[in-house]
Scaffold this motif. Structure first.
Motif, PDB file in Angstrom:
ATOM      1  N   GLN A 279       0.830  -1.204   0.000  1.00 25.36           N
ATOM      2  CA  GLN A 279       0.000   0.000   0.000  1.00 25.36           C
ATOM      3  C   GLN A 279       0.864   1.254   0.000  1.00 25.36           C
ATOM      4  N   LYS A 280       1.871   1.284   0.851  1.00 22.51           N
ATOM      5  CA  LYS A 280       2.725   2.470   0.936  1.00 22.51           C
ATOM      6  C   LYS A 280       3.541   2.650  -0.340  1.00 22.51           C
ATOM      7  N   GLY A 281       3.953   1.533  -0.948  1.00 24.13           N
ATOM      8  CA  GLY A 281       4.667   1.641  -2.216  1.00 24.13           C
ATOM      9  C   GLY A 281       3.809   2.294  -3.280  1.00 24.13           C
ATOM     10  N   ALA A 282       2.534   1.937  -3.313  1.00 22.58           N
ATOM     11  CA  ALA A 282       1.622   2.537  -4.290  1.00 22.58           C
ATOM     12  C   ALA A 282       1.401   4.015  -4.007  1.00 22.58           C
ATOM     13  N   ILE A 283       1.353   4.374  -2.740  1.00 22.10           N
ATOM     14  CA  ILE A 283       1.157   5.786  -2.378  1.00 22.10           C
ATOM     15  C   ILE A 283       2.365   6.608  -2.808  1.00 22.10           C
ATOM     16  N   VAL A 284       3.563   6.095  -2.554  1.00 22.56           N
ATOM     17  CA  VAL A 284       4.778   6.798  -2.974  1.00 22.56           C
ATOM     18  C   VAL A 284       4.815   6.950  -4.490  1.00 22.56           C
ATOM     19  N   ALA A 285       4.463   5.859  -5.201  1.00 22.95           N
ATOM     20  CA  ALA A 285       4.445   5.924  -6.667  1.00 22.95           C
ATOM     21  C   ALA A 285       3.434   6.952  -7.151  1.00 22.95           C
ATOM     22  N   SER A 286       2.310   7.086  -6.459  1.00 21.02           N
ATOM     23  CA  SER A 286       1.303   8.069  -6.853  1.00 21.02           C
ATOM     24  C   SER A 286       1.853   9.487  -6.736  1.00 21.02           C
ATOM     25  N   ALA A 287       2.629   9.727  -5.683  1.00 25.77           N
ATOM     26  CA  ALA A 287       3.231  11.056  -5.523  1.00 25.77           C
ATOM     27  C   ALA A 287       4.234  11.334  -6.644  1.00 25.77           C
ATOM     28  N   TYR A 288       5.066  10.347  -6.956  1.00 22.84           N
ATOM     29  CA  TYR A 288       6.043  10.535  -8.037  1.00 22.84           C
ATOM     30  C   TYR A 288       5.352  10.708  -9.393  1.00 22.84           C
ATOM     31  N   LEU A 289       4.218  10.021  -9.570  1.00 24.66           N
ATOM     32  CA  LEU A 289       3.490  10.168 -10.828  1.00 24.66           C
ATOM     33  C   LEU A 289       3.019  11.607 -11.006  1.00 24.66           C
ATOM     34  N   GLY A 290       2.585  12.228  -9.917  1.00 29.15           N
ATOM     35  CA  GLY A 290       2.185  13.625 -10.006  1.00 29.15           C
ATOM     36  C   GLY A 290       3.318  14.502 -10.509  1.00 29.15           C
ATOM     37  N   MET A 291       4.551  14.203 -10.088  1.00 28.80           N
ATOM     38  CA  MET A 291       5.700  14.971 -10.566  1.00 28.80           C
ATOM     39  C   MET A 291       5.919  14.746 -12.060  1.00 28.80           C
ATOM     40  N   ASP A 292       5.749  13.513 -12.504  1.00 25.29           N
ATOM     41  CA  ASP A 292       5.907  13.225 -13.925  1.00 25.29           C
ATOM     42  C   ASP A 292       4.873  13.980 -14.750  1.00 25.29           C
ATOM     43  N   VAL A 293       3.646  14.028 -14.262  1.00 31.50           N
ATOM     44  CA  VAL A 293       2.590  14.732 -14.994  1.00 31.50           C
ATOM     45  C   VAL A 293       2.916  16.221 -15.083  1.00 31.50           C
ATOM     46  N   ILE A 294       3.439  16.783 -14.019  1.00 32.17           N
ATOM     47  CA  ILE A 294       3.839  18.194 -14.065  1.00 32.17           C
ATOM     48  C   ILE A 294       4.863  18.411 -15.177  1.00 32.17           C
ATOM     49  N   SER A 514       6.557  -4.523 -11.370  1.00 31.38           N
ATOM     50  CA  SER A 514       5.426  -3.954 -10.641  1.00 31.38           C
ATOM     51  C   SER A 514       4.451  -5.038 -10.209  1.00 31.38           C
ATOM     52  N   PHE A 515       4.206  -6.018 -11.083  1.00 31.48           N
ATOM     53  CA  PHE A 515       3.325  -7.113 -10.712  1.00 31.48           C
ATOM     54  C   PHE A 515       3.970  -8.005  -9.653  1.00 31.48           C
ATOM     55  N   LEU A 516       5.276  -8.109  -9.712  1.00 27.16           N
ATOM     56  CA  LEU A 516       5.978  -8.922  -8.724  1.00 27.16           C
ATOM     57  C   LEU A 516       5.859  -8.315  -7.335  1.00 27.16           C
ATOM     58  N   VAL A 517       6.159  -7.006  -7.223  1.00 24.12           N
ATOM     59  CA  VAL A 517       6.236  -6.395  -5.899  1.00 24.12           C
ATOM     60  C   VAL A 517       4.874  -5.980  -5.364  1.00 24.12           C
TER      61      VAL A 517
END
Length: 911
Positions: A279-294, A514-517
Motif C-alpha cells: 500500500q505504501k509503495g503505491a502511495i509513494v508511486a502516486s506522488a512521483y506520478l504527479g511529478m511526472d505529470v507536471i 510492478s506485478f511482482l512487488v
C-alpha cells in the motif's frame, strides 16, 4: 509531419514506401469507420450513464427488467466509454498518425478491417449484449465476460502487427514521442489486460484484489493516457506550426509514465488486508506520478507559448488544450487522494466518481475529440461545421465542470456523515439533491457529444487535395520544418538508437517488476497469512450460495456495497472488525468493491432476517423509505413472499457474508455504544473497539430489556413533551412508517411480507424501559433493527411519540379481578416456560427463542390484541394459537391476568 489531404491508392497490404518527402498510404476508409463507431458508441454510452444517474433520483425508473437495471447499465456505461468510444477513437487516430510517424503505411488493410470487426463486433457489441443478459465479470474496468476478454487480447495482438511493426522497421532514434506512446500503449496494455482480467478469476479474495487494483489503474495509465498524450503531442505542433518545447523532456516523461504508473494500483485498497508495504509503495508511486505529470504538461503548455490566439481560434486545438490542463489537475488530485490522511476521508465517496469522470471526460475524451476533429479536417471527402464544433466544446466544458464540482461536494458531504455516528441512510438523504444535479449536468454533456457528431457531418466540404502522394512539408498544411525541430525529427538522438531499445526492454522488465512487488509477493504473504489464520473448519460456499454470488456480481451489487471493512475507526465503529484476508479465501473473483452507496455487507450474517432481505430485494423502499437501491422483481414470482430459485440463491449468499467470521469466535462480541469517542484512530481486529457489537447488529434480550441500553424518558413538562412528540412523528415517518404504518398500527406497506409482522404500537402500552431497549438493541429474530445510531434526542422523541399512540385503558372491573386467580393458574401451566413465572419473558425456554417472549411487566397489550394473539398466535415467532386448547372463558382469564402484570419495579427504579 505528413499531409492531411491524401488518398491511398495502394492495394491492400502493399508496402511500397514513399520516396523522400512523400506521404505513405493512409487507410482513410478505416479512419472513417472507427470515427463513426466511436461516436455511435459514445452517444450510447453517455445515454447509459444518464440512465444510471437518473436511477439515483428515481430508483424505480425502468426497473421492471434485468436488462435495464442499475448495475448492468453501469457496467455497459464504463465499458462502452473504454472500448467503444476511446478504443475506436484511438484506433482512428492511429490509422491517421502511424503512417506519418513511421514514414510507412500500416501493415495490412485487410488486417485493419479484421481488427475493426473484432473490436466492434466481437468486443463492444457482444460485450454489451452479454452484460445486459446477465453474463459479466464484477471487476472494475473489467466488466465484460471472459469470452469477450479473449477477443480483447486478440485485438491487441493484432494492433502490434498493424501499428507497432511499421515503427520497428524504422530507426528507433527517428521516432517522435507520439510514436513511442502508441507503441507503449499497445504493448503494455496487451501485457496488463490478461493479468487484470483473468488472474482474479484464478486467485481468490485479497490476493486477487492486488491484481485487480493494478488493472484498475493500468486501464487508465497504460491505455488511455498513452494514446491521449500521443494525440496531444501530435496535434499541438501540427496546429501551431512550431515544434514541441523539448524532445528530451517528452521522452523523460514517457519513460517515467511507464516506469511509475503500474506501481499505483494498490492505492485503491489503502487500509485493506493487502500488506501495508505494498500500500505504501503505491502511495509513494502516486506522488512521483504527479511529478511526472507536471513535467509532461509543462512541456506541452510551453509548446503552446505565444499561441493563445491559435488556441482560441482553432477548436480542435482548444479541445486538446483543455484536455492537457485537465490531465494536470486530475493527476494532482489523484496523487493527493492517494495520501492516507485524504484517502481515509474521501475513499468510496462520490469524490472518487467525480475524479474518474474528470479523467475519462476532461482529459481523455477532450483530447480524443480534439484529435478526431483535427484529422477530420485533413482527410478527403469530409464535412466540417466549425460553429457546431465550437458549441460542442462549450457545452461539454460547462457540463463537465458542473458535474465534477457537484460530485466533489457530494463526496465531502458523504464523508462527513460517514465519520459521524448517524445511520447510513442519512448519507443517502444528504446527497440526493447532488445526485439530481449530477443527472442534469449530463444533459449538456450529451448535447455536446451529439453536436460534435453533427459538426463532422454538416457544414462545408473540406476541399482537400486528392493526389495520392504529397510532400511531407505539406503534410499539415504548414511549411517544412527543420529536421531537428519537426515532429518527425530525431537525428539529434541518433547516438541513442540502441539506448532506446535498451530502455524499452527495461520498461517491460519494470512493468513485470510492478506485478511482482505489488501482486505476486503480497499475494504470497497473504497466502501464508490465510494458511495460519483461517479456521480449519471454515466451510466453502454451498451450491446455492455460489449461485447467489454470481447473481450478486451480475446485478452490480459490488458497485454499491463494499465487502471490505477498512482498518479505520469510522469503519470499525459502524460495521465491525476489519476484513481479514482469510475471510476472502473462497472469493473467485474478489468482490471488495471501490464505492459505497449502500453500507458495507461484510458482516451481513444475522444482521437482517430472511423476510426482511427478501422484501428489501423485491422493493427496497418497503422497508427503507429513502433507499435508492433498485428493485429486483425478476427474482420473484409476483410478491416478496414468492422468491424464485435465483432469489433464494441471492438470499443464501447475503446470509453467508460474515458467517465464517462470526462462527470462528475470533471476535468476542460485547455491546458498545456507537458514540464511544475514545475509539482509536486505526482500530485493528485485536482492539476492544473492533470486538464491540456494531450499531447495526441486533442484541438479543431475554426479558424484553437489556441493562446496557439507556432509558429514554419523555419530558415531564407539557410544552416540551408536545415538541418531543412532534419531532418523534417526523423521525417515525422517515424510519418506521414503512413497516409499522403511518399511524403505528403495524400495517405499513412492508408488513404483508414480514414475519413476525411489525408491532401494532396502538395495541399495547409499553414502558419507557421496553421502548428504549427495543430502539437501542432491536429485536433479534425479527425485522426490527437497532436504532442506536440515532441521536439521543431522536430516540427520546420516538419514545414520546409511541407513548402518544397508546390508547388509555380503563381500570379493571370487579368481575375481571375475579378471573385473575384462574388466569394465573392457566399462565403458570401453559405460558411460564417461555414468559417466566412472573411474566418477565425469562422462562427456561426464552434463551433459545428469537424473537424473545414478551415481558408483560414492560408491555401491556389491549384486550383486543391479547385475545387475537391467544386465538391466532403470532406468525414468525414461537407463540402458538391457543384457540383449540383453551375455552373462550379461559382465554379471557389469561387476557386479564397478563394485562394485570404491567408495571414493574425495574422501571420504577430506573425512574
Amino acid at each position: 509531419m505528413t499531409t492531411l489531404f491524401e488518398q491511398s491508392v495502394h492495394p491492400a497490404g502493399q508496402q511500397s514506401l514513399p520516396s523522400a518527402g512523400q506521404l505513405p498510404s493512409v487507410e482513410y476508409g478505416l479512419i472513417r469507420a472507427h470515427v463513426l463507431a466511436s461516436l455511435v458508441t459514445l452517444v450510447l454510452s453517455v445515454l447509459f450513464g444518464i440512465l444510471v444517474a437518473t436511477k439515483f433520483t428515481f430508483p424505480e425508473f425502468l426497473g421492471d427488467h434485468g436488462w435495464l437495471t442499475w448495475g448492468r447499465l453501469r457496467y455497459n456505461h464504463t465499458q462502452g466509454i473504454f472500448f467503444g468510444w476511446l478504443g475506436n477513437a484511438f484506433l482512428a487516430f492511429s490509422y491517421y498518425a502511424v503512417p506519418r510517424l513511421a514514414n510507412r503505411p500500416v501493415l495490412n488493410r485487410k488486417l485493419g478491417w479484421f481488427l475493426f470487426c473484432i473490436w466492434n463486433f466481437a468486443v463492444v457489441l457482444p460485450g454489451w449484449v452479454l452484460v445486459a443478459a446477465g453474463f459479466s465479470q464484477p471487476l472494475e474496468w473489467a466488466e465484460f465476460p471472459l469470452l469477450v476478454d479473449a477477443f480483447v487480447v486478440l485485438a491487441f495482438i493484432l494492433m502490434v502487427f498493424e501499428f507497432v511493426l511499421p515503427f520497428l522497421k524504422a530507426r528507433l532514434s527517428d521516432l517522435y514521442v507520439s510514436a513511442w506512446y502508441i507503441i507503449g500503449g499497445i504493448v503494455f496494455t496487451m501485457l496488463a489486460y490478461p493479468v487484470g482480467n483473468f488472474v482474479p478469476e484464478l486467485v481468490p479474495g485479497a490476493r486477487g484484489a492486488a491484481f485487480s487494483g493494478l488493472w484498475i489503474h493500468d486501464a487508465v495509465g497504460l491505455f488511455v493516457t498513452p494514446f491521449a498524450l500521443a494525440i496531444a503531442y501530435y496535434v499541438i505542433p501540427a496546429t501551431t506550426r512550431r515544434a514541441i518545447f523539448s524532445h528530451f523532456l517528452s521522452m523523460v516523461g514517457f519513460w517515467l509514465l511507464f516506469f511509475i504508473y503500474p506501481l499505483n494500483g494498490t492505492h485503491h485498497y489503502v487500509y485493506s488486508a493487502i500488506p501495508m508495504a505494498a500500500q505504501k509503495g503505491a502511495i509513494v508511486a502516486s506522488a512521483y506520478l504527479g511529478m511526472d505529470v507536471i513535467l509532461v504538461v509543462t512541456n506541452l503548455l510551453l509548446s503552446l507559448r505565444g499561441s493563445s490566439a491559435t488556441v482560441a481560434k482553432d477548436v480542435p486545438l482548444r479541445f486538446v488544450w483543455f484536455g492537457v490542463v485537465s490531465y494536470l489537475l486530475v493527476s494532482l488530485q489523484g496523487s493527493v487522494q492517494a495520501l492516507m490522511p485524504v484517502n481515509r476521508f474521501i475513499h468510496f465517496t462520490d469524490w472518487v466518481i467525480g475524479h474518474s469522470h474528470f479523467a475519462m471526460i476532461g482529459f481523455a475524451s477532450f483530447v480524443a475529440l480534439g484529435g478526431i476533429a483535427h484529422l477530420w479536417q485533413r482527410i478527403p471527402r469530409t464535412r466540417y461545421n466549425e460553429r457546431a464544433m465550437n458549441w460542442s466544446f462549450w457545452l461539454l466544458a460547462s457540463g463537465l465542470t458542473l458535474m465534477i464540482a457537484d460530485l466533489t461536494i457530494a463526496g465531502l458531504v458523504e464523508a462527513q456523515v460517514w465519520q459521524s455516528s448517524a445511520p447510513w441512510i442519512d448519507s443517502v438523504r444528504a446527497v440526493r439533491s447532488y445526485w439530481l444535479v449530477r443527472t442534469f449536468s449530463g444533459l449538456p454533456i450529451l448535447a455536446g457529444f451529439v453536436l460534435f457528431w453533427i459538426s463532422l457531418i454538416t457544414g462545408a466540404t473540406v476541399s482537400g487535395k486528392s493526389t495520392s502522394v504529397l510532400s511531407r512539408g505539406a503534410s499539415e498544411n504548414v511549411p517544412e520544418l527543420d529536421v531537428d525541430t519537426s515532429i518527425a525529427s530525431g537525428h539529434s538522438f541518433a547516438r541513442f538508437s540502441y539506448v532506446h531499445a535498451l530502455i524499452f526492454g527495461a520498461g517491460v522488465g519494470f512493468f513485470a517488476l510492478s506485478f511482482l512487488v505489488l501482486a505476486i509477493l503480497p499475494g504470497k504473504e497473504l497466502a501464508n497469512e490465510i494458511k495460519q489464520a483461517a479456521p480449519v473448519t471454515m466451510p466453502a460456499l454451498t451450491a446455492s450460495e455460489q449461485r447467489g454470488r454470481v447473481i450478486y456480481g451480475r446485478e452490480g451489487c459490488a458497485y454499491c456495497h463494499t465487502q471490505q471493512i477498512r482498518s479505520l475507526a469510522a469503519d470499525v465503529r459502524r460495521f465491525g472488525a476489519p476484513t481479514e484476508a482469510w475471510e476472502t479465501k473462497y472469493d473467485y473473483p474478489q468482490l471488495w468493491g471501490t464505492r459505497r452507496i449502500g453500507p458495507d455487507l461484510s458482516r451481513e450474517f444475522n444482521v437482517h432476517p430472511h423476510d426482511w432481505q427478501l422484501t428489501h430485494l423485491y422493493s427496497p423502499r418497503l422497508v427503507v423509505r429513502d433507499s435508492i437501491m433498485p428493485p429486483y422483481p425478476w427474482l420473484f414470482s409476483g410478491s416478496a413472499n414468492q422468491p424464485t430459485q435465483e432469489g433464494l440463491d441471492l438470499l443464501a449468499y447475503l446470509q453467508f457474508l460474515g458467517r465464517a467470521r462470526q462462527l470462528s469466535g475470533f471476535d468476542q462480541q460485547t455491546p458498545a455504544s456507537a458514540f464511544d469517542s475514545a475509539t482509536a484512530d486505526m482500530a485493528m481486529a485485536s482492539e476492544p473497539s473492533a470486538r464491540a457489537t456494531p450499531p447495526i447488529v441486533p442484541i438479543a434480550m431475554t426479558g424484553g430489556y437489556n441493562d446496557s441500553a439507556p432509558v429514554f424518558h419523555p419530558a415531564s413538562d407539557s410544552n416540551d413533551l408536545e415538541e418531543e412528540v412532534s419531532r418523534g412523528a417526523t423521525v417515525f415517518a422517515a424510519n418506521c412508517a414503512s413497516c409499522h404504518g403511518v399511524s403505528g398500527r403495524g400495517d405499513g406497506r412492508a408488513s404483508v411480507s414480514l414475519l413476525p409482522p411489525p408491532a401494532n404500537l396502538t395495541a399495547a402500552r409499553f414502558s419507557d424501559q421496553r421502548l428504549s431497549s427495543v430502539l437501542w438493541n432491536g429485536v433479534a429474530g425479527s425485522s426490527m433493527p437497532p436504532w442506536r445510531q440515532l441521536p439521543t434526542e431522536d430516540l427520546r422523541a420516538l419514545v414520546a411519540y409511541i407513548d402518544s399512540l397508546q390508547v388509555p385503558t380503563a381500570a379493571p372491573t370487579a368481575q375481571e379481578a375475579t378471573h385473575l386467580n384462574q388466569g394465573k393458574s392457566l399462565f403458570t401451566g401453559n405460558c411460564a416456560s417461555c414468559h417466566g413465572d412472573r411474566g418477565t419473558g425469562d422462562g427456561p425456554a426464552a434463551g433459545a427463542l428469537a424473537p424473545s417472549p414478551t415481558n408483560f411487566q414492560l408491555k401491556r397489550p389491549t384486550e383486543a390484541r391479547a385475545r387475537e394473539v391467544l386465538e391466532n398466535g403470532v406468525p414468525g415467532t414461537a407463540m402458538p394459537p391457543w384457540k383449540s386448547q383453551l375455552s373462550a372463558d379461559q382465554r379471557q382469564a389469561l387476557v386479564e391476568f397478563v394485562r394485570s402484570l404491567y408495571g414493574t419495579p425495574q422501571e420504577n427504579a430506573s425512574r
